[in-house]
Design a protein around this motif. Structure first.
Motif, short mmCIF file in Angstrom:
data_model
loop_
_atom_site.label_atom_id
_atom_site.label_comp_id
_atom_site.label_asym_id
_atom_site.label_seq_id
_atom_site.Cartn_x
_atom_site.Cartn_y
_atom_site.Cartn_z
N ALA A 178 -12.59 -24.87 -34.11
CA ALA A 178 -12.51 -25.69 -35.31
C ALA A 178 -11.79 -27.00 -35.00
O ALA A 178 -10.94 -27.08 -34.11
CB ALA A 178 -11.77 -24.93 -36.41
N ARG A 179 -12.14 -28.04 -35.76
CA ARG A 179 -11.54 -29.35 -35.59
C ARG A 179 -11.31 -29.97 -36.97
O ARG A 179 -11.67 -29.38 -37.98
CB ARG A 179 -12.43 -30.25 -34.73
CG ARG A 179 -13.86 -30.36 -35.20
CD ARG A 179 -14.72 -31.14 -34.22
NE ARG A 179 -16.01 -31.50 -34.79
CZ ARG A 179 -17.12 -30.79 -34.65
NH1 ARG A 179 -17.10 -29.66 -33.95
NH2 ARG A 179 -18.25 -31.21 -35.20
N SER A 180 -10.74 -31.16 -37.00
CA SER A 180 -10.34 -31.74 -38.27
C SER A 180 -11.52 -32.03 -39.20
O SER A 180 -11.40 -31.88 -40.42
CB SER A 180 -9.55 -33.04 -38.04
OG SER A 180 -10.34 -33.98 -37.33
N SER A 199 -14.12 -28.32 -44.47
CA SER A 199 -14.72 -29.59 -44.04
C SER A 199 -15.83 -29.25 -43.05
O SER A 199 -15.62 -28.45 -42.13
CB SER A 199 -13.68 -30.49 -43.36
OG SER A 199 -12.62 -30.80 -44.24
N PHE A 200 -16.99 -29.87 -43.21
CA PHE A 200 -18.14 -29.50 -42.38
C PHE A 200 -19.22 -30.58 -42.49
O PHE A 200 -19.26 -31.35 -43.46
CB PHE A 200 -18.72 -28.16 -42.86
CG PHE A 200 -19.02 -28.13 -44.33
CD1 PHE A 200 -20.24 -28.56 -44.82
CD2 PHE A 200 -18.04 -27.74 -45.24
CE1 PHE A 200 -20.50 -28.57 -46.18
CE2 PHE A 200 -18.29 -27.76 -46.60
CZ PHE A 200 -19.52 -28.18 -47.07
N PRO A 201 -20.12 -30.63 -41.52
CA PRO A 201 -21.26 -31.53 -41.61
C PRO A 201 -22.41 -30.87 -42.37
O PRO A 201 -22.48 -29.65 -42.46
CB PRO A 201 -21.65 -31.75 -40.14
CG PRO A 201 -21.25 -30.46 -39.48
CD PRO A 201 -20.02 -29.98 -40.21
N TYR A 252 -11.39 -16.46 -38.21
CA TYR A 252 -12.38 -16.89 -39.20
C TYR A 252 -13.51 -17.65 -38.51
O TYR A 252 -13.35 -18.19 -37.40
CB TYR A 252 -11.75 -17.77 -40.28
CG TYR A 252 -11.44 -19.19 -39.86
CD1 TYR A 252 -12.41 -20.20 -39.95
CD2 TYR A 252 -10.19 -19.53 -39.38
CE1 TYR A 252 -12.13 -21.50 -39.56
CE2 TYR A 252 -9.90 -20.84 -39.00
CZ TYR A 252 -10.88 -21.82 -39.08
OH TYR A 252 -10.61 -23.10 -38.70
N THR A 253 -14.65 -17.69 -39.16
CA THR A 253 -15.79 -18.50 -38.74
C THR A 253 -16.30 -19.28 -39.94
O THR A 253 -16.43 -18.73 -41.03
CB THR A 253 -16.93 -17.62 -38.18
OG1 THR A 253 -16.46 -16.92 -37.01
CG2 THR A 253 -18.14 -18.46 -37.79
N LEU A 254 -16.53 -20.56 -39.74
CA LEU A 254 -17.10 -21.43 -40.76
C LEU A 254 -18.47 -21.89 -40.27
O LEU A 254 -18.57 -22.46 -39.18
CB LEU A 254 -16.19 -22.63 -41.02
CG LEU A 254 -16.69 -23.67 -42.03
CD1 LEU A 254 -16.77 -23.09 -43.43
CD2 LEU A 254 -15.76 -24.90 -42.02
N ALA A 260 -21.58 -23.89 -36.10
CA ALA A 260 -20.46 -23.07 -36.57
C ALA A 260 -19.23 -23.33 -35.73
O ALA A 260 -19.32 -23.67 -34.54
CB ALA A 260 -20.84 -21.59 -36.52
N VAL A 261 -18.06 -23.15 -36.36
CA VAL A 261 -16.78 -23.23 -35.65
C VAL A 261 -15.97 -21.99 -35.98
O VAL A 261 -16.26 -21.27 -36.95
CB VAL A 261 -15.99 -24.50 -36.03
CG1 VAL A 261 -16.71 -25.75 -35.58
CG2 VAL A 261 -15.69 -24.53 -37.52
N GLU A 262 -14.95 -21.74 -35.18
CA GLU A 262 -14.08 -20.60 -35.42
C GLU A 262 -12.65 -20.98 -35.13
O GLU A 262 -12.36 -21.97 -34.45
CB GLU A 262 -14.51 -19.40 -34.56
CG GLU A 262 -14.39 -19.65 -33.07
CD GLU A 262 -14.90 -18.47 -32.25
OE1 GLU A 262 -15.42 -17.50 -32.84
OE2 GLU A 262 -14.79 -18.53 -31.01
#
Length: 268
Positions: A178-180, A199-201, A252-254, A260-262
């Protein structure tokens, strides 16, 4: 219905041992809903780590679970205590999908999936044999637990290009850190809810948030809302430990329409 599913699952539990394979992968173990095997890259790196995958080939209509299986599933488990020169094994998980099959809500995969695993050697330069007890649920309308032992001698076929390619592709498919601009920010909640701002694209409708119930936490399905143009996930805390842990956190995973990020979030 949930209790019925658990009873059916429990009644179906059995165990079997797959024959060992003299290769960087094990033999397949066949079950009613699919088959499983262990595959390794064959070679340990300088730090004494061997990359591998728990390869799960599901039949059409069958499914298996993420690290948090939901209402009544079985998360994949791997026990390497019977191995030679293997100190640890850590499973990783591709981004899951959310499902509701009428028996319960769950996170996982309804297609063949390879779960990356890193094996850490006790002594980096010594030979190793992976002797792993595997336990996971493969389910259609009921769950058929798969319990078997898979054996691999990674050094017996260290240059197997097909195995190496599968392992490399599986690690490449994992969520990135995950990143900002693609991750979550924990908001104030209460004793019964976990609240995060995402926050996500991409399209908000395609975004989803998965948090693993670990260390005696249990979570319900998140509710979605919007605040100041931000997507908010409010997750019910169905159960929690009597004392909040002070070390580590919750995986967690988003997911989004573009990937996807974790990450790990603090215990609520």
């Amino acid at each position: 219905m949930q209790s019925l599913k658990i009873l059916l699952l429990g009644a179906a539990i059995g165990s079997a041992t797959a024959l060992p394979a003299a290769a960087s992968s094990s033999s397949w173990y066949n079950s009613e809903g699919g088959k499983v095997r262990l595959v390794t890259s064959g070679k340990a790196d300088a730090a004494g780590r061997i990359q591998g995958v728990l390869d799960i080939a599901l039949k059409p209509g069958w499914k298996t679970y993420w690290r948090d299986p939901g209402d009544a599933g079985v998360p994949p488990q791997l026990d390497i205590s019977g191995s030679t020169n293997i100190a640890d094994a850590q499973l990783s998980f591709p981004a899951p999908q959310r499902h509701d099959d009428g028996y319960g809500k769950w996170a996982g995969y309804d297609y063949p999936v390879s779960l990356p695993v890193v094996f850490t050697l006790s002594a980096a330069k010594d030979p190793a044999v992976i002797d792993a007890d595997i336990f996971l649920g493969i389910c259609e309308t009921i769950c058929i637990p798969v319990q078997t032992r898979l054996t691999v001698d990674p050094g017996s076929d260290p240059d197997n290009a097909e195995d190496t390619a599968l392992v490399k592709a599986s690690f490449a498919a994992l969520p990135t850190p995950a990143r900002s601009d693609f991750g979550i920010n924990v908001l104030p909640g209460d004793h019964e809810t976990l609240v995060v701002e995402a926050s996500f694209p991409g399209d908000a409708e395609a975004a989803d948030f998965f948090v693993a119930g670990e260390r005696d936490y249990m979570f319900g399905s998140p509710a979605r809302s919007e605040k100041d143009g931000k997507l908010i996930f409010t997750v019910p805390i169905l159960d929690r430990p009597s004392t909040t842990p002070t070390d580590g956190g919750l995986h967690y995973t988003l997911t989004s329409s573009t990937g996807a990020v974790e990450g790990v979030l603090p215990f609520p």
